[in-house]
Write a protein that holds these residues in place. Structure first.
Motif, PDB file in Angstrom:
ATOM      1  N   GLY A 167       0.829  -1.211   0.000  1.00 28.25           N
ATOM      2  CA  GLY A 167       0.000   0.000   0.000  1.00 28.25           C
ATOM      3  C   GLY A 167       0.859   1.255   0.000  1.00 28.25           C
ATOM      4  N   ARG A 168       1.937   1.241   0.787  1.00 30.50           N
ATOM      5  CA  ARG A 168       2.860   2.386   0.816  1.00 30.50           C
ATOM      6  C   ARG A 168       3.515   2.584  -0.555  1.00 30.50           C
ATOM      7  N   LYS A 169       3.798   1.469  -1.247  1.00 30.97           N
ATOM      8  CA  LYS A 169       4.392   1.588  -2.595  1.00 30.97           C
ATOM      9  C   LYS A 169       3.385   2.155  -3.588  1.00 30.97           C
ATOM     10  N   ILE A 174      -3.190  11.480   0.209  1.00 29.07           N
ATOM     11  CA  ILE A 174      -3.550  10.176   0.795  1.00 29.07           C
ATOM     12  C   ILE A 174      -2.638   9.819   1.959  1.00 29.07           C
ATOM     13  N   HIS A 175      -3.203   9.076   2.907  1.00 26.23           N
ATOM     14  CA  HIS A 175      -2.450   8.518   4.032  1.00 26.23           C
ATOM     15  C   HIS A 175      -2.480   6.994   3.943  1.00 26.23           C
ATOM     16  N   GLY A 176      -1.377   6.346   4.316  1.00 30.88           N
ATOM     17  CA  GLY A 176      -1.356   4.894   4.465  1.00 30.88           C
ATOM     18  C   GLY A 176      -0.494   4.511   5.647  1.00 30.88           C
ATOM     19  N   SER A 177      -0.926   3.533   6.419  1.00 27.49           N
ATOM     20  CA  SER A 177      -0.173   3.085   7.598  1.00 27.49           C
ATOM     21  C   SER A 177       1.246   2.672   7.197  1.00 27.49           C
ATOM     22  N   ASP A 178       2.210   2.953   8.106  1.00 23.60           N
ATOM     23  CA  ASP A 178       3.614   2.678   7.762  1.00 23.60           C
ATOM     24  C   ASP A 178       4.146   1.362   8.319  1.00 23.60           C
ATOM     25  N   SER A 179       3.354   0.641   9.117  1.00 20.22           N
ATOM     26  CA  SER A 179       3.777  -0.658   9.645  1.00 20.22           C
ATOM     27  C   SER A 179       2.517  -1.424  10.052  1.00 20.22           C
TER      28      SER A 179
HETATM   29 MG    MG Z   1       2.974   8.264   8.283  1.00 15.92          MG
END
Ligand code: MG
Ligand code: DAT
Length: 149
Positions: free
Chosen positions: A85-87, A115-120
């Motif tokens: 998702g981060r990619k 947009i926001h996406g969780s980082d872990s």
């Molecule tokens: Mg962040």
């Protein structure tokens, strides 16, 4: 349970009509939508979501931005969905986001990065609990066996 991430389309993404395009990218990839809500958030809620950044000089502006209009909050599920998702989203600063990523294709400024996406996985679980205390929707895609081995 399969891995889940928290994705939020920020107020600029909503205002610019990017909701369908963004949802489509996650859907077509093969991830499953497990939660979705369209809402305005209170300042205190935005501050809680970004609590880890409260000491940063841009924190006030970031909170102003997030409360400036409605957002689309989502849970997406699938194998490695947090990292992938981060990619799909691209680098935090759109000046560094690759073309083909959401920020690379649709954003210019770090303070309007759509947009926001969780980082872990850990922050995904915390963010999902904050935004979706009722938990995810319960369903399985009929396409599952065509996407996953
Ligand atoms: Mg962040
Ligand atoms: P990300 O959203 O890629 O996870 P982050 O968690 O480090 O990035 O920061 C959250 C948001 O804060 C980010 O999407 C945009 C804003 N932000 C981050 N660094 C910034 C900076 N140096 N100047 C202004 N805004 C910034």
């Amino acid at each position: 349970m399969a891995e889940q991430t928290f994705i939020m389309i920020k107020p600029d993404g909503v205002q610019r009509g990017l909701v369908g395009e963004i949802i489509s990218r996650f859907e077509k990839k093969g991830f499953y939508l497990k939660g979705l809500k369209f809402l305005n958030v209170e300042r205190a809620f935005a501050e809680k979501h970004y609590a880890d950044l409260s000491a940063k000089p841009f924190f006030g502006g970031l909170v102003e931005y997030i409360v400036s209009g409605p957002v689309v909050a989502m849970i997406w599920e699938g194998k490695n969905v947090v990292l992938t998702g981060r990619k799909i989203i691209g680098a935090t600063n759109p000046a560094q986001s690759e073309p083909g990523t959401i920020r690379g294709d649709f954003a210019v400024e770090i303070g309007r990065n759509v947009i926001h996406g969780s980082d872990s996985v850990d922050s995904a679980n915390k963010e999902i609990a904050l935004w979706f205390p009722e938990g995810p929707a319960n369903w399985q895609s009929s396409q599952h066996k065509w996407i996953y081995e």
